[in-house]
Write a protein that holds these residues in place. Structure first.
Motif, mmCIF file in Angstrom:
data_model
loop_
_atom_site.group_PDB
_atom_site.id
_atom_site.type_symbol
_atom_site.label_atom_id
_atom_site.label_comp_id
_atom_site.label_asym_id
_atom_site.label_seq_id
_atom_site.Cartn_x
_atom_site.Cartn_y
_atom_site.Cartn_z
ATOM 1 N N ALA A 37 0.834 -1.208 0.000
ATOM 2 C CA ALA A 37 0.000 0.000 0.000
ATOM 3 C C ALA A 37 0.869 1.258 0.000
ATOM 4 O O ALA A 37 0.609 2.206 -0.760
ATOM 5 C CB ALA A 37 -0.926 -0.017 1.215
ATOM 6 N N ILE A 38 1.907 1.267 0.844
ATOM 7 C CA ILE A 38 2.811 2.437 0.877
ATOM 8 C C ILE A 38 3.557 2.566 -0.447
ATOM 9 O O ILE A 38 3.704 3.655 -1.014
ATOM 10 C CB ILE A 38 3.791 2.301 2.056
ATOM 11 C CG1 ILE A 38 3.024 2.313 3.385
ATOM 12 C CG2 ILE A 38 4.831 3.419 2.027
ATOM 13 C CD1 ILE A 38 3.873 2.030 4.591
ATOM 14 N N TRP A 39 4.022 1.417 -0.964
ATOM 15 C CA TRP A 39 4.748 1.430 -2.237
ATOM 16 C C TRP A 39 3.834 1.915 -3.372
ATOM 17 O O TRP A 39 4.268 2.678 -4.243
ATOM 18 C CB TRP A 39 5.272 0.028 -2.514
ATOM 19 C CG TRP A 39 5.766 -0.186 -3.909
ATOM 20 C CD1 TRP A 39 5.145 -0.857 -4.911
ATOM 21 C CD2 TRP A 39 6.988 0.290 -4.460
ATOM 22 N NE1 TRP A 39 5.887 -0.850 -6.045
ATOM 23 C CE2 TRP A 39 7.044 -0.136 -5.802
ATOM 24 C CE3 TRP A 39 8.046 1.040 -3.960
ATOM 25 C CZ2 TRP A 39 8.101 0.153 -6.644
ATOM 26 C CZ3 TRP A 39 9.111 1.330 -4.795
ATOM 27 C CH2 TRP A 39 9.131 0.891 -6.116
ATOM 28 N N ALA A 40 2.567 1.456 -3.361
ATOM 29 C CA ALA A 40 1.639 1.865 -4.417
ATOM 30 C C ALA A 40 1.385 3.373 -4.363
ATOM 31 O O ALA A 40 1.324 4.047 -5.402
ATOM 32 C CB ALA A 40 0.326 1.096 -4.285
ATOM 33 N N TRP A 41 1.241 3.916 -3.141
ATOM 34 C CA TRP A 41 1.008 5.353 -3.022
ATOM 35 C C TRP A 41 2.204 6.147 -3.552
ATOM 36 O O TRP A 41 2.050 7.097 -4.313
ATOM 37 C CB TRP A 41 0.749 5.697 -1.563
ATOM 38 C CG TRP A 41 0.569 7.158 -1.324
ATOM 39 C CD1 TRP A 41 -0.549 7.907 -1.570
ATOM 40 C CD2 TRP A 41 1.558 8.061 -0.820
ATOM 41 N NE1 TRP A 41 -0.334 9.216 -1.239
ATOM 42 C CE2 TRP A 41 0.959 9.347 -0.771
ATOM 43 C CE3 TRP A 41 2.874 7.921 -0.393
ATOM 44 C CZ2 TRP A 41 1.641 10.466 -0.319
ATOM 45 C CZ3 TRP A 41 3.561 9.029 0.066
ATOM 46 C CH2 TRP A 41 2.955 10.290 0.101
ATOM 47 N N GLN A 42 3.428 5.736 -3.153
ATOM 48 C CA GLN A 42 4.624 6.421 -3.647
ATOM 49 C C GLN A 42 4.796 6.229 -5.151
ATOM 50 O O GLN A 42 5.193 7.153 -5.869
ATOM 51 C CB GLN A 42 5.860 5.905 -2.905
ATOM 52 C CG GLN A 42 5.879 6.250 -1.423
ATOM 53 C CD GLN A 42 7.082 5.679 -0.722
ATOM 54 O OE1 GLN A 42 7.735 4.751 -1.223
ATOM 55 N NE2 GLN A 42 7.402 6.219 0.449
ATOM 56 N N LEU A 43 4.490 5.023 -5.616
ATOM 57 C CA LEU A 43 4.643 4.730 -7.038
ATOM 58 C C LEU A 43 3.705 5.592 -7.872
ATOM 59 O O LEU A 43 4.109 6.156 -8.908
ATOM 60 C CB LEU A 43 4.372 3.245 -7.284
ATOM 61 C CG LEU A 43 4.712 2.689 -8.664
ATOM 62 C CD1 LEU A 43 6.208 2.741 -8.887
ATOM 63 C CD2 LEU A 43 4.208 1.261 -8.787
ATOM 64 N N ARG A 44 2.463 5.710 -7.448
ATOM 65 C CA ARG A 44 1.502 6.522 -8.199
ATOM 66 C C ARG A 44 1.901 8.001 -8.171
ATOM 67 O O ARG A 44 1.778 8.702 -9.182
ATOM 68 C CB ARG A 44 0.105 6.344 -7.618
ATOM 69 C CG ARG A 44 -0.497 4.967 -7.860
ATOM 70 C CD ARG A 44 -1.968 4.939 -7.510
ATOM 71 N NE ARG A 44 -2.540 3.627 -7.743
ATOM 72 C CZ ARG A 44 -2.707 2.705 -6.804
ATOM 73 N NH1 ARG A 44 -2.324 2.961 -5.557
ATOM 74 N NH2 ARG A 44 -3.231 1.530 -7.083
ATOM 75 N N ALA A 45 2.377 8.473 -7.014
ATOM 76 C CA ALA A 45 2.799 9.871 -6.928
ATOM 77 C C ALA A 45 3.977 10.145 -7.865
ATOM 78 O O ALA A 45 3.996 11.148 -8.600
ATOM 79 C CB ALA A 45 3.160 10.217 -5.482
ATOM 80 N N ASN A 46 4.960 9.225 -7.863
ATOM 81 C CA ASN A 46 6.123 9.404 -8.747
ATOM 82 C C ASN A 46 5.712 9.294 -10.220
ATOM 83 O O ASN A 46 6.203 10.050 -11.075
ATOM 84 C CB ASN A 46 7.201 8.376 -8.426
ATOM 85 C CG ASN A 46 7.790 8.575 -7.040
ATOM 86 O OD1 ASN A 46 7.770 9.683 -6.502
ATOM 87 N ND2 ASN A 46 8.321 7.507 -6.460
ATOM 88 N N ALA A 47 4.817 8.329 -10.510
ATOM 89 C CA ALA A 47 4.390 8.147 -11.899
ATOM 90 C C ALA A 47 3.629 9.374 -12.395
ATOM 91 O O ALA A 47 3.807 9.815 -13.543
ATOM 92 C CB ALA A 47 3.523 6.893 -12.020
ATOM 93 N N LEU A 48 2.777 9.961 -11.544
ATOM 94 C CA LEU A 48 2.047 11.167 -11.936
ATOM 95 C C LEU A 48 3.007 12.334 -12.175
ATOM 96 O O LEU A 48 2.853 13.093 -13.142
ATOM 97 C CB LEU A 48 1.037 11.533 -10.855
ATOM 98 C CG LEU A 48 -0.243 10.676 -10.786
ATOM 99 C CD1 LEU A 48 -1.063 11.048 -9.565
ATOM 100 C CD2 LEU A 48 -1.061 10.838 -12.057
ATOM 101 N N ARG A 49 3.991 12.478 -11.304
ATOM 102 C CA ARG A 49 4.953 13.567 -11.491
ATOM 103 C C ARG A 49 5.753 13.388 -12.776
ATOM 104 O O ARG A 49 5.920 14.330 -13.568
ATOM 105 C CB ARG A 49 5.900 13.613 -10.290
ATOM 106 C CG ARG A 49 6.875 14.787 -10.338
ATOM 107 C CD ARG A 49 7.882 14.738 -9.216
ATOM 108 N NE ARG A 49 8.748 13.576 -9.322
ATOM 109 C CZ ARG A 49 8.735 12.556 -8.488
ATOM 110 N NH1 ARG A 49 7.887 12.547 -7.459
ATOM 111 N NH2 ARG A 49 9.549 11.540 -8.651
#
Length: 484
Positions: A37-49
């Motif tokens: 869950a933490i990895w998915a949140w960081q991954l989505r934030a990085n992917a959006l940026r």
């Protein structure tokens, strides 16, 4: 109302090994879920940026291309497009159409919508004051690039291989269409700097699932080995305790494993040794008592013969006979419980036949109906237990029936007499040593009150029991149950 405690007890494994594995697996799965869950949140934030930055760069280049083709005279545009197709040198696939074309179906996602929105905003800031435009994503297989209906896959491969990624794995294309003049629409198609940017926000990709599965399997193997190393000494300890409790044969438990297991094994071995010494001391004590009492009892019997009063002499004889019988009964009780026999297969049906044959020959009323029943036990001890039950039935009931019950992993030999039965509150009391009820003394004055106690002790040493119950039609039923 649901009793959650009962439900939890039913769902939890009954073994220590199973509970250790359940707790460890649940802990690993919970940690993996939280980490994912933490990895998915960081991954989505990085992917959006990253997608937003890539969209800004692509839109900047597209704005320059739109301004260039808009300012280029119309007669030179086909020549430049042909040169770009044959010589390359641009990141866009370029075509000019008379009208805007449909880009085909594309399932939107948060990433793709973020890219399209960023491109539109940048184009609006760069060229939106004088030019109409549209931005969308499309798949190479369904993209139409010309107003005559030609699709991208119908074009020569050399026209698109320099600017688009079609093989071996097609990447989604960003398609920008801008109206550079009335009746003239410029089509620009390209991939983002990271062609497969849509996969960057997926926390459950195949490689990550494989890694988590490998981690879980590794933990399971390690937990299984640890749980096995912890529970195996406990299993050996339980087996040794069961063997010692059934046969009173000390079985030394290896003092290995962790410090706690070593202490437990050492304490168990010391306990076995103390109990064994106690049993040996008890055997010597009863042997000494019986030996020491026999001689005085015999001397007293001889001296009573010198008494002149016949009534007093008879009373003395009766008391001495009772004392002699009690001493013999106590000694027999110790011998029956402590005799050491090897375990063997015992046919209970044949044993009952041998025990009842003499009584049948003397005219006793005995009905035997036993199927072939085999158990593992000590033959002489089982013979003593069944003999006591049969003798009691004949003594107090005069007529007996011997049958059997099978089921639930046990077999029971039932001895029913046709006597007066017992009060319900005395069905357990009668198993105490030397306990005899009033009607029993009235029917038979002799007896020590040890027969049922010895039978129950033998049955419990074999993992079974002896129970009494009154029959609905009268009489008493003695049930000797043993593991089948």
């Amino acid at each position: 109302m649901i009793d959650w405690r009962t439900v939890a007890q039913r769902l939890l494994p009954r073994t220590l090994r199973g509970r250790i594995m359940l707790v460890m697996v649940a802990g690993v799965l919970l940690s993996q879920l939280l980490g994912t869950a933490i990895w998915a949140w960081q991954l989505r934030a990085n992917a959006l940026r990253d997608a937003r930055d890539a969209a800004q760069q692509t839109a900047q280049s597209a704005a320059g291309a739109i301004r260039f083709f808009r300012d280029l005279p119309a007669q030179y545009r086909p020549l430049l497009i042909e040169q770009l197709r044959t010589m390359g040198g641009t990141r866009f696939f370029v075509n000019v159409n008379r009208a805007r074309v449909a880009t085909g179906a594309f399932a939107p996602s948060r990433l793709s919508e973020t890219v399209v929105r960023s491109v539109r905003e940048r184009l609006l800031a760069q060229v939106g004051d004088t030019t109409s435009f549209e931005a969308a994503f499309a798949w190479p297989d369904t993209l139409v690039v010309a107003d005559d209906g030609r699709s991208l896959r119908e074009l020569p491969e050399s026209w698109v291989e320099a600017s688009l990624l079609l093989r071996p794995r097609p990447a989604p294309l960003l398609v920008i269409q801008a109206e550079i003049e009335p009746g003239g629409w410029l089509l620009l198609a390209t991939t983002l700097p990271d062609p497969y940017f849509l996969d960057n926000a997926n926390p459950l990709s195949s490689d990550r699932l494989l890694l988590q599965g490998a981690t879980l399997m590794t933990v399971l193997v390690l937990v299984l080995l640890v749980a096995r190393s912890l529970t195996r000494p406990l299993s050996r300890l339980a087996q040794a305790a069961s063997e010692f409790g059934n046969a009173m044969h000390p079985n030394q438990v290896p003092e290995t494993g962790t410090v706690e297991l070593q202490r437990t094994a050492r304490a168990f071995n010391e306990m076995q040794a103390r109990i064994q010494r106690f049993v040996e001391d008890r055997e010597r004590l009863f042997g000494s008592i019986s030996h020491d009492l026999k001689t005085p009892i015999m001397r007293l019997k001889l001296r009573t013969e010198l008494l002149d009063d016949d009534a007093v002499r008879a009373d003395f004889h009766e008391d001495l006979d009772e004392l002699d019988m009690m001493v013999k009964g106590a000694l027999q009780s110790v011998k029956d419980s402590d005799v050491h026999e090897n375990l063997a297969e015992v046919r209970l049906d044949r044993l009952v036949e041998r025990l009842t044959s003499a009584a049948l020959a003397s005219g006793a009323k005995i009905a035997v109906s036993l199927p072939p029943i085999a158990v593992t036990g000590r033959p002489l001890a089982l013979k003593r237990a069944l003999g006591n039950l049969i003798d009691n039935g004949l003594r107090y009931g005069r007529e007996i029936e011997v049958g059997a019950e099978l089921g639930d992993g046990k077999c029971s030999v039932l001895v029913r007499d046709h006597g007066p039965g017992l009060p319900e509150d005395s069905l357990e009391e009668i198993f105490e040593p030397y306990v005899r009820l009033e009607h029993g003394r009235a029917m038979h004055a002799d007896g020590s009150g040890l027969g049922l106690s010895i039978a129950r002790r033998i049955a419990r040493e074999h993992g079974g029991d002896v129970r009494l119950r009154n029959h609905p039609d009268g009489g008493l039923v003695a049930a000797l149950s043993l593991p089948a």
